[in-house]
Design a protein around this motif. Structure first.
Motif, short mmCIF file in Angstrom:
data_model
loop_
_atom_site.label_atom_id
_atom_site.label_comp_id
_atom_site.label_asym_id
_atom_site.label_seq_id
_atom_site.Cartn_x
_atom_site.Cartn_y
_atom_site.Cartn_z
N HIS A 27 0.83 -1.21 0.00
CA HIS A 27 0.00 0.00 0.00
C HIS A 27 0.87 1.27 0.00
O HIS A 27 0.52 2.27 -0.64
CB HIS A 27 -0.94 -0.01 1.19
CG HIS A 27 -2.07 -0.98 1.06
ND1 HIS A 27 -3.03 -0.89 0.08
CD2 HIS A 27 -2.39 -2.09 1.78
CE1 HIS A 27 -3.90 -1.89 0.19
NE2 HIS A 27 -3.53 -2.64 1.22
N LEU A 28 2.01 1.22 0.71
CA LEU A 28 2.92 2.37 0.70
C LEU A 28 3.49 2.59 -0.70
O LEU A 28 3.64 3.73 -1.15
CB LEU A 28 4.06 2.14 1.70
CG LEU A 28 3.68 2.17 3.20
CD1 LEU A 28 4.88 1.79 4.06
CD2 LEU A 28 3.16 3.55 3.59
N LEU A 29 3.79 1.49 -1.40
CA LEU A 29 4.27 1.60 -2.77
C LEU A 29 3.19 2.17 -3.68
O LEU A 29 3.46 3.04 -4.52
CB LEU A 29 4.72 0.23 -3.29
CG LEU A 29 6.02 -0.34 -2.72
CD1 LEU A 29 6.17 -1.81 -3.09
CD2 LEU A 29 7.23 0.45 -3.24
N GLU A 30 1.96 1.73 -3.48
CA GLU A 30 0.85 2.22 -4.30
C GLU A 30 0.63 3.71 -4.07
O GLU A 30 0.33 4.47 -5.02
CB GLU A 30 -0.43 1.44 -3.97
CG GLU A 30 -1.62 1.86 -4.83
CD GLU A 30 -2.91 1.22 -4.38
OE1 GLU A 30 -3.86 1.20 -5.19
OE2 GLU A 30 -3.00 0.76 -3.23
N GLU A 31 0.80 4.15 -2.83
CA GLU A 31 0.58 5.56 -2.47
C GLU A 31 1.78 6.44 -2.80
O GLU A 31 1.72 7.67 -2.63
CB GLU A 31 0.25 5.67 -0.99
CG GLU A 31 -1.07 4.99 -0.61
CD GLU A 31 -1.17 4.73 0.89
OE1 GLU A 31 -0.26 5.16 1.62
OE2 GLU A 31 -2.15 4.08 1.31
N GLY A 32 2.90 5.84 -3.24
CA GLY A 32 4.08 6.61 -3.58
C GLY A 32 4.94 6.98 -2.39
O GLY A 32 5.88 7.77 -2.51
N LYS A 33 4.65 6.37 -1.22
CA LYS A 33 5.44 6.67 -0.02
C LYS A 33 6.71 5.82 0.04
O LYS A 33 7.60 6.09 0.84
CB LYS A 33 4.59 6.45 1.23
CG LYS A 33 3.41 7.43 1.31
CD LYS A 33 2.52 7.14 2.49
CE LYS A 33 1.33 8.10 2.51
NZ LYS A 33 0.40 7.81 3.63
N GLU A 34 6.76 4.76 -0.75
CA GLU A 34 7.97 3.99 -1.00
C GLU A 34 8.12 3.88 -2.50
O GLU A 34 7.15 4.06 -3.25
CB GLU A 34 7.89 2.58 -0.37
CG GLU A 34 7.84 2.56 1.14
CD GLU A 34 9.20 2.80 1.79
OE1 GLU A 34 10.19 3.02 1.05
OE2 GLU A 34 9.28 2.75 3.03
N SER A 35 9.34 3.55 -2.94
CA SER A 35 9.62 3.52 -4.38
C SER A 35 10.18 2.17 -4.80
O SER A 35 10.80 1.47 -3.99
CB SER A 35 10.62 4.62 -4.75
OG SER A 35 10.13 5.88 -4.37
N ILE A 36 9.98 1.86 -6.09
CA ILE A 36 10.50 0.60 -6.62
C ILE A 36 10.67 0.72 -8.12
O ILE A 36 9.83 1.33 -8.81
CB ILE A 36 9.56 -0.58 -6.26
CG1 ILE A 36 10.20 -1.92 -6.59
CG2 ILE A 36 8.20 -0.45 -6.95
CD1 ILE A 36 9.47 -3.12 -6.00
#
Length: 485
Positions: A391-400
């Protein structure tokens, strides 16, 4: 590392041959609808089968069907369970066995339990069971009594330790058992039947050197595991309730016939309980899987999907008891939905030019949990921890990055689908609805062509669908379709 019931030590490690792993599991006695108690061993050893294959092992998985010789109360007396069902329903015994075998397969398929490599039936291996019985007689560990053949446990115990699997001592068992009253064909109270002479009313019978009769329940697994996995193989599994006497007797039979134990590992799943009591047909407190799916049972407040039941079973370690309750199943339903929603969130992630998470940590922790005696509860809790990251990746709070995102999505798919055997049934149902709609439109166009007497178009549509694996059947009521072989 698997827990080995033979040594009862988690520290004991016996290496497996990566070229060939032999896995034998005691399958169902097919005289009634499969119930929740059947689901646990099927799913437990499905997980083992899946994980060994995931690790690169070549596995021959043998799971038998008991369709003869299993008498009432798991004893040497009484009526054969399948024969009794056949008599009550006025059917042929094999008709009963086939019907409930099909029902078992349908239920296991719905829970995404893989079919075994080989599924032998006890009734199809009478010759092998007679041969092993004769070998045990020749070696001096069995005797013939009134046309039946019994295993001499006391004599066997002088040469091999009877009770090595369960930890029981024959002297202790004998001290707490009444002596035989002289009415039995058996010499000792713990002797068990290798072959039973059939009474006149017994339908299922075969000729043997000793009588027209049928094999003892314990003999079938010994004979079939030897036929398909050899004198020695890697893993023998089953429910905890089979540890004694069934599996103990299997060990005795194989030692008496060949001089050594067959299986390196003995793996037992624990029971599903209901109100603290084992769930089973003999106790009359079972809930069939069909009832679980529909909710049509007094103890159920609703129906539960096959994946909810699979998830419910995987949330407990296979060696721990698992108590049925609507509350626990409803919690599993919510947990499974949360897992599927988390995976959907991962699919919606947009890649960036850098990665801020350690994607290798997921595979590492899952491998540690599965290598530690198939610890599926830890695998599931690990996935829930990673859902937060999804969910953090989806929200842009983590990156990949795109490359790492593909690797992470693949890892999650392997863990959830290949190892745990979980699938998004809602998605599958929506796909089926979509497929029904699309093929329905095609068949409508074909019907219009037939009404115009445009037989070439009608036949072309039918033939093209056949090429795609879809068989069209015409009737007075209209055209229907099904997947072809």
């Amino acid at each position: 590392m698997l827990y080995n019931s033979l040594s009862r030590k988690t520290e004991e490690f016996i290496p497996l041959n990566p070229q060939h792993v032999g896995l034998y599991v005691c399958g169902p006695t097919v005289y009634g609808d499969p119930h929740l108690g059947h689901a646990r061993p099927a799913i437990t050893f499905d997980i083992l089968f899946r994980y060994l294959k995931h690790k690169g092992y070549q596995v021959r998985y043998v799971r038998n069907i008991t369709d003869v010789g299993h008498l009432e109360n798991d004893a040497d007396e009484g009526e054969d369970k399948i024969t009794k069902k056949a008599r009550l329903e006025q059917l042929e015994p094999m008709e009963v066995a086939q019907y409930y075998t099909n029902r078992y397969h349908d239920a296991m398929d719905s829970m995404n339990v893989l079919r075994p490599s080989i599924e032998p039936h006890a009734s199809g291996h009478i010759i092998e069971q007679i041969a092993m019985t004769q070998q045990i007689i020749d070696n001096g560990y069995a005797y013939i009594s009134n046309g039946s053949v019994y295993f001499d446990v006391e004599k066997y115990n002088k040469d091999f330790p009877y009770g090595i699997l369960s930890g029981r001592k024959l002297d202790d068992l004998m001290a707490n058992t009444r002596t035989l009253d002289g009415q039995s064909d058996k010499r000792g109270p713990f002797d068990f039947a290798l072959w039973k002479k059939a009474q006149k009313e017994h339908i299922m019978r075969w000729p043997s050197p000793w009588s027209d009769g049928f094999p003892g329940w314990h003999m079938e697994c010994s004979a079939m595991s030897a036929k398909y996995l050899g004198e020695q193989f890697d893993i023998h599994g089953g429910g905890m309730d089979l540890l004694f006497p069934h599996h103990e007797c299997e060990i005795a039979q194989r030692c008496a016939s060949s001089g050594h134990r067959a299986a390196k590992y003995w793996v037992h799943n624990n029971m599903i309980t209901i109100e603290g009591q084992k769930m089973g047909k003999s106790l009359g407190n079972f809930i069939t899987l069909e009832q679980m799916f529909s909710g049509n049972h007094p103890k159920l407040t609703q129906g539960y999907s096959p994946m909810t039941i699979r998830f419910f079973i995987l949330q407990a370690h296979y060696r721990s008891t698992l108590d049925f309750s609507n509350e626990a199943l409803q919690a599993s339903e919510k947990g499974f939905t949360r897992l599927m929603n988390g995976i959907a969130a991962l699919q919606r992630v947009k890649p960036t030019d850098k990665t801020t998470i350690d994607i290798s940590a997921l595979d590492k922790k899952v491998a540690e949990a599965m290598d530690n005696d198939l610890n599926t509860p830890v695998v599931i809790s690990t996935l829930f921890e990673w859902i937060k990251t999804f969910h953090l990746l989806e929200e842009g709070k983590e990156s990949i990055t795109a490359e790492d995102l593909t690797s992470l999505q693949k890892s999650v798919a392997v863990i959830v689908e290949n190892i745990l055997g979980l699938k998004n049934q809602k998605q599958n149902e929506s796909h089926k609805e979509l497929l029904d709609g699309v093929i329905g439109m095609i068949l409508t166009e074909r019907q219009h062509a037939k009404e115009r007497k445009d037989w070439a178009t009608s036949d072309a549509i039918r033939d093209r669908l056949k090429e795609l694996g879809i068989a069209v059947k015409d009737s007075r009521e209209g055209a229907t379709w099904e997947f072809s072989n």
